[in-house]
Write a protein that holds these residues in place. Structure first.
Motif, short mmCIF file in Angstrom:
data_model
loop_
_atom_site.label_atom_id
_atom_site.label_comp_id
_atom_site.label_asym_id
_atom_site.label_seq_id
_atom_site.Cartn_x
_atom_site.Cartn_y
_atom_site.Cartn_z
N TRP A 179 14.48 25.79 -14.65
CA TRP A 179 14.96 25.79 -16.63
C TRP A 179 15.70 26.58 -16.74
CZ3 TRP A 179 10.09 29.48 -18.90
CH2 TRP A 179 10.02 29.68 -19.71
N TRP A 223 9.01 19.50 -14.78
CA TRP A 223 8.21 18.60 -15.95
C TRP A 223 6.26 19.49 -15.77
CZ3 TRP A 223 9.34 15.64 -19.91
CH2 TRP A 223 8.43 15.04 -20.91
N TRP A 226 6.70 22.21 -18.41
CA TRP A 226 7.48 22.86 -18.73
C TRP A 226 6.32 21.55 -19.70
CZ3 TRP A 226 11.28 24.76 -20.75
CH2 TRP A 226 12.26 24.67 -21.96
N ARG A 227 5.73 21.13 -20.01
CA ARG A 227 4.25 20.80 -20.63
C ARG A 227 3.59 21.85 -20.58
NH1 ARG A 227 1.82 16.19 -17.71
NH2 ARG A 227 -0.24 16.72 -18.80
N LYS A 230 5.56 24.35 -23.48
CA LYS A 230 5.26 23.69 -24.05
C LYS A 230 4.42 24.37 -24.94
CE LYS A 230 5.17 19.47 -27.17
NZ LYS A 230 5.09 17.58 -27.26
N LYS A 271 9.53 23.15 -30.18
CA LYS A 271 10.91 22.51 -29.29
C LYS A 271 12.10 23.30 -29.99
CE LYS A 271 11.64 17.84 -29.51
NZ LYS A 271 11.49 17.59 -27.49
N SER A 315 13.52 18.60 -21.90
CA SER A 315 12.37 17.02 -22.19
C SER A 315 12.50 16.03 -22.21
CB SER A 315 11.25 17.51 -23.03
OG SER A 315 12.22 17.13 -23.93
N SER A 319 12.76 13.25 -18.44
CA SER A 319 12.42 11.51 -18.65
C SER A 319 13.09 10.53 -18.77
CB SER A 319 11.71 11.87 -20.23
OG SER A 319 12.67 11.66 -21.18
#
Length: 397
Positions: A179, A223, A226-227, A230, A271, A315, A319
């Motif tokens: 990250w 991922w 990262w969730r 958030k 975001k 993000s 994806s």
């Protein structure tokens, strides 16, 4: 009167003082950077042992960290490498003094993780003790996220909270470093290479390049992290005490998300703040968690004048590359993709997973596509969403 928590020798001195310096040194070299620093500060004798052997301790501890190569890339990143042919290229990194040299990154190991795309002059860096100390401090930032992770993951289920296992610590450390590496190049002002368009599947893009270098297992782990970032930004940074709730027991303060009641504005604010790198976000979570909105915004605008220019793109990059891997391997449904979470409980059966553990695209580019992939339409171009730092006056564009 001595503390009852300190084990004393018959002579009355703490038992620690009877340990030979060699054993203390070996203990320090087995600790994390934060633990080693705290251990050294717990007594004058330990501090002196640390100070006399500082160089050896720092390098020994750093070299065994799972994310050390990523930290070295972050530290030695340069603006002139913000190009597909140069970004994350192999490099030689040494620590040198007058009487000896220690190799921190050799060309061979660097080539395996970030191989070269064409013949080029391999950059070579020679670090001094001041550089090692800065990398040590970067590793301490990752220590903070490792310590914080259980509280964030089990935020609403504190009864289930536990310490991370060794394998889970490794995943957190590497995910946070990845990250940080992405943020260094694509989210801050230091390496401003702004693109008005979002990353698109199968295209040449430096943002996708960072993710394609990773196996599918590590992309999934990032991922999951990262969730969690958030949720943390939403609840702990971009929510402020704005309502007083009266009840029988007195009153309490309700945290109100910034932009609540204004459509999807809160999501847009979150975001935007997710562009902060791990060190910056640690600072704001430590000093500005659930403060008044105006105070946090004012502090950030002084540091990042153009912070509200755009939103995070990590993000989207994650994806897009996961979608590429799914199509490339002919997987029909997302439900058929393997689960690779940070925690052991989030990683289902290891059967048939080996092919996802070593499927990185080592040059950061898309390999020759199978025939079935060529029948799929490419993405249409989309504009990167404008950012929103949460100011009271919202610009409608």
């Amino acid at each position: 009167m001595p503390s009852t928590n300190v084990t004393l020798q018959p002579s009355g001195e703490p038992l620690l003082y009877s340990m030979p310096n060699e054993l203390i040194l070996e203990t320090m070299e087995l600790l994390s950077p934060s633990d080693a620093s705290n251990f050294a500060l717990s007594s004058r004798r330990l501090f002196l042992v640390f100070k006399r052997n500082k160089e050896s301790i720092l390098i020994t501890v750093l070299q065994r960290l799972p994310e050390i190569n990523i930290l070295l890339h972050i530290y030695t990143a340069r603006k002139d490498e913000s190009h597909m042919d140069l970004m994350l290229c192999p490099r030689i990194i040494d620590y040198s003094r007058e009487d000896f040299t220690i190799s921190l990154m050799e060309l061979g190991s660097a080539s395996q993780e970030f191989p070269s795309r064409r013949p080029l002059k391999v950059p070579k860096f020679t670090l001094a003790i001041q550089d090692i100390e800065q990398i040590w401090n970067m590793a301490k930032v990752i220590d903070w996220w490792v310590e914080k992770y259980p509280r964030l993951h089990w935020r609403d289920n504190s009864d289930d909270r536990r310490c991370l296992r060794g394998s889970e610590v490794v995943r957190v450390r590497k995910a946070v470093a990845r990250w940080w590496l992405y943020a260094k190049y694509h989210h801050g002002n230091a390496f401003t290479r702004f693109s008005a368009f979002q990353p698109s599947t199968w295209t040449v893009d430096t943002r996708l390049h960072h993710i394609r270098l990773m196996p599918t297992s590590e992309i999934n782990e990032l991922w999951r992290l990262w969730r969690l970032v958030k949720e943390t930004v939403s609840k702990d940074l971009c929510s402020s005490p704005e309502k007083v709730c009266h009840c029988k027991q007195g009153y309490s303060v309700e945290l109100v998300p910034w932009g609540a009641g204004e459509g999807r504005r809160h999501a847009k604010i979150v975001k935007t703040y997710m562009k902060l790198d791990p060190e910056q976000l640690r600072y704001y979570l430590s000093h500005y968690a659930n403060w008044k909105r105006s105070v946090t915004i004012s502090s950030l605008s002084d540091i990042e004048p153009n912070f509200a220019r755009d939103s995070e793109t990590l993000s989207i990059s994650l994806s897009k590359v996961l979608g590429e891997r799914k199509i490339f391997r002919g997987v029909q449904s997302w439900a058929d993709m393997p689960q690779f979470g940070i925690l052991d409980e989030d990683r289902r059966s290891d059967l048939h997973k080996s092919k996802w553990l070593d499927d990185a695209w080592p040059d950061g580019r898309v390999p020759p596509l199978p025939d079935h992939v060529l029948t799929f339409p490419f993405d249409s171009s989309s504009i990167v969403a404008r950012g929103d730092d949460g100011t009271e006056t919202l610009f409608p564009f």
